[in-house]
Scaffold this motif. Structure first.
Motif, mmCIF file in Angstrom:
data_model
loop_
_atom_site.group_PDB
_atom_site.id
_atom_site.type_symbol
_atom_site.label_atom_id
_atom_site.label_comp_id
_atom_site.label_asym_id
_atom_site.label_seq_id
_atom_site.Cartn_x
_atom_site.Cartn_y
_atom_site.Cartn_z
ATOM 1 N N ARG A 48 25.767 -7.714 17.045
ATOM 2 C CA ARG A 48 27.247 -8.247 17.112
ATOM 3 C C ARG A 48 27.661 -8.500 15.764
ATOM 4 N NH1 ARG A 48 29.218 -13.124 19.724
ATOM 5 N NH2 ARG A 48 27.740 -12.624 21.390
ATOM 6 N N ARG A 49 26.727 -8.711 14.726
ATOM 7 C CA ARG A 49 26.934 -8.825 13.387
ATOM 8 C C ARG A 49 27.632 -7.270 12.758
ATOM 9 N NH1 ARG A 49 25.925 -12.365 8.713
ATOM 10 N NH2 ARG A 49 25.533 -10.838 6.836
ATOM 11 N N LYS A 50 26.612 -6.060 13.574
ATOM 12 C CA LYS A 50 26.956 -4.961 12.953
ATOM 13 C C LYS A 50 28.550 -4.353 13.428
ATOM 14 C CE LYS A 50 25.771 -0.257 13.927
ATOM 15 N NZ LYS A 50 26.155 0.308 15.370
ATOM 16 N N TRP A 269 19.330 -25.482 9.607
ATOM 17 C CA TRP A 269 18.199 -25.952 10.700
ATOM 18 C C TRP A 269 17.752 -24.504 11.257
ATOM 19 C CZ3 TRP A 269 19.376 -30.812 14.151
ATOM 20 C CH2 TRP A 269 19.539 -31.909 13.236
ATOM 21 N N ARG A 270 16.701 -24.519 11.399
ATOM 22 C CA ARG A 270 15.971 -23.525 11.895
ATOM 23 C C ARG A 270 14.753 -23.769 12.967
ATOM 24 N NH1 ARG A 270 20.062 -21.291 9.956
ATOM 25 N NH2 ARG A 270 20.246 -19.364 8.889
ATOM 26 N N LYS A 271 14.466 -23.048 14.188
ATOM 27 C CA LYS A 271 13.514 -23.423 15.089
ATOM 28 C C LYS A 271 12.590 -22.224 14.836
ATOM 29 C CE LYS A 271 14.451 -26.983 18.244
ATOM 30 N NZ LYS A 271 15.434 -27.059 19.578
ATOM 31 N N LEU A 332 19.553 -13.386 7.047
ATOM 32 C CA LEU A 332 20.226 -12.955 8.667
ATOM 33 C C LEU A 332 21.551 -13.527 8.910
ATOM 34 C CD1 LEU A 332 16.736 -13.600 10.408
ATOM 35 C CD2 LEU A 332 17.339 -11.350 9.566
ATOM 36 N N HIS A 333 21.915 -14.695 8.289
ATOM 37 C CA HIS A 333 23.221 -15.261 8.801
ATOM 38 C C HIS A 333 24.065 -15.427 7.774
ATOM 39 C CE1 HIS A 333 22.509 -16.248 12.921
ATOM 40 N NE2 HIS A 333 21.280 -16.583 12.696
ATOM 41 N N MET A 334 23.751 -14.589 6.477
ATOM 42 C CA MET A 334 24.610 -14.779 5.445
ATOM 43 C C MET A 334 25.920 -14.702 5.639
ATOM 44 S SD MET A 334 24.547 -12.712 1.684
ATOM 45 C CE MET A 334 26.164 -11.985 1.984
ATOM 46 N N CYS A 335 26.595 -15.333 5.007
ATOM 47 C CA CYS A 335 28.338 -15.551 5.319
ATOM 48 C C CYS A 335 29.013 -14.379 5.004
ATOM 49 C CB CYS A 335 28.901 -16.853 4.285
ATOM 50 S SG CYS A 335 30.565 -16.974 4.544
ATOM 51 N N PHE A 336 29.861 -13.820 6.072
ATOM 52 C CA PHE A 336 30.702 -12.777 6.272
ATOM 53 C C PHE A 336 31.921 -13.000 5.125
ATOM 54 C CE2 PHE A 336 30.030 -10.462 10.629
ATOM 55 C CZ PHE A 336 29.174 -9.837 9.987
#
Ligand code: HEM
Length: 402
Positions: A48-50, A269-271, A332-336
């Motif tokens: 999805r990110r790509k 937060w991460r699990k 991994l989730h760095m802001c777009f």
């Protein structure tokens, strides 16, 4: 399941890049956040990110900032200038609503303040739903409002925006128009779905709603925090205040310094998906929750120096760190929206006349250019509906003082 809390900068950095730690902050906000990019993990997230990354390119940000944004900014600020006053949050939300709607792919055919207001009121509900974990209101009540807002959003904004794009995509597929004649936004990219990832109508609705709230809430709050810091700092350092007003590269540093002190999301937060070992001998078992205090980590003295808890735009940071710290996340989730809102970091070779300053700096600059200053008769108030340390209202007046 154990809960581990940390505010150590290095530990947090190692956690945010760890592929075995899964997003967990939005588990309570599923009504709006279920299946959206920020909550995905592993291969699904990568794909999805790509696909969506096609929109978030530096060349387009520069074009947006230099060519499209100034017009929107002037149109949006005009009624406030005429009135001689503004609430920074109100102005910030209106302007960023247009910005994020452009990137998400939501048309505002009427282009009236009422239409922006209409979209804005829906997005504010989405925002409350997404950050439910920090909400002080009854969660059921918020969720009900979110569902109603999503339906209204679909009817009034999403469906017409989709229809217009679908027509254009058909024309493109029939070779009647070129690819560069298609709108450049997330909705178009999802509707074309070149990579054939798994999507459905409800998911697209939540994804676009997520984009609208992710971009607008953070940008409006960042602008308000930055202006507050600058007003206070200017009062205490009158001789340097002129530098802020006349040197836009320095102003950008002020904004980055304020972003460090006021991260839009004060925690991450991460699990863990399996046993994980992080820096500082932190060990997590499968299913453990790690709560990372970005607000405190951004004041880590080892990285930002002994005066890390105060606003100091002259701060020098180590080579491989950003002045804004972890405010845009990393890994991994760095802001777009990082380069769009924060711009590019300047160096000694930067040409101030051809620099990408970022939307937040441009907003702050506009308010200062218009001689905006805190309204002495109406003090700013904190946002009492959320545990997040944001302003609920910040009245300013134009054309006096400073
Ligand atoms: C000052 C403004 C902003 C701040 C401080 C900010 C902050 C953040 C942070 C901290 C994350 C990562 C969260 C995590 O790791 O759990 C994030 C993700 C994201 N941001 Fe922003 N954001 C801002 C503006 C924007 C704008 C303007 C847009 C879009 C137009 C945007 C789109 C996104 C998206 C799509 C993600 C998810 C990326 C992913 O999960 O792969 N942000 N943002």
């Amino acid at each position: 399941m154990s809960k581990i809390e940390t505010s150590d900068y290095k530990t947090i950095k190692s956690a945010l890049v760890n592929r075995n730690l899964k997003q967990a902050l939005y588990d309570k906000g599923k009504v709006i956040m279920d299946g959206v990019l920020l909550t995905l993990h592993g291969e699904e997230h990568r794909k999805r990110r790509k696909l969506e990354h096609k929109i978030f390119q530096r060349d387009f940000f520069k074009y947006y900032e230099h060519e499209l944004f100034p017009k929107t900014l002037n149109e949006t600020i005009k009624p406030f200038l005429n009135k001689g006053s503004a609430d920074l949050l109100d102005f910030g939300y209106r302007i960023t609503m247009n910005l994020t709607a452009d990137f998400a792919g939501i048309d505002r055919p009427k282009k009236t303040p009422e239409e922006t207001e209409d979209l804005l009121s829906l997005v504010k509900v989405f925002s409350q739903g997404a950050t439910l974990v920090h909400s002080k209101r009854p969660h059921d009540e918020v969720n009900k409002e979110v569902l109603m807002a999503l339906n209204e959003f679909e009817e009034k904004f999403l469906s017409p925006s989709k229809k217009r794009r679908e027509k254009l995509i058909t024309k493109f597929k029939n070779n009647q128009i070129e690819k560069n004649e298609l709108p450049r936004d997330v909705l178009t990219v999802l509707l074309i779905n070149e990579d054939k990832i798994s999507l459905n109508e409800d998911l697209i609705k939540r994804e676009i709603a997520f984009y609208l709230q992710a971009g607008s809430h953070s940008t409006a709050n960042s602008m308000t925090h930055a202006l507050h810091e600058i007003f206070i700092w200017g009062e205490n350092n009158p001789s340097e205040f002129n530098k802020i007003k006349n040197d836009s590269l320095f102003l950008q540093k002020c904004v980055h310094e304020s972003m460090r002190l006021h991260p839009a999301s004060p925690v991450a937060w991460r699990k863990s998906e399996c046993p994980v070992k992080l820096d500082n001998n932190i060990e997590l078992d499968k299913g453990d929750l790690i709560i990372m205090d970005l607000h405190k980590a951004n004041q880590d003295k080892k990285i930002f120096g002994d005066d890390s808890d105060i606003f100091n735009p002259h701060r020098i940071v180590p080579k491989n760190q950003f002045l804004w710290g972890l405010t845009f996340g990393i890994g991994l989730h760095m802001c777009f929206g990082r380069d769009l809102d924060g711009g590019i970091v300047s160096n000694e070779n930067t040409d101030p006349n051809n620099h990408q300053y970022g939307i937040v700096t441009l907003l702050v600059k506009k308010i200062l250019d218009e001689k905006g200053s805190p309204d002495p008769k109406n003090k700013p108030k904190s946002d009492l509906n959320s545990e997040r340390p944001n302003w609920g209202s910040y009245p300013i007046i134009f054309g006096e003082k400073l």
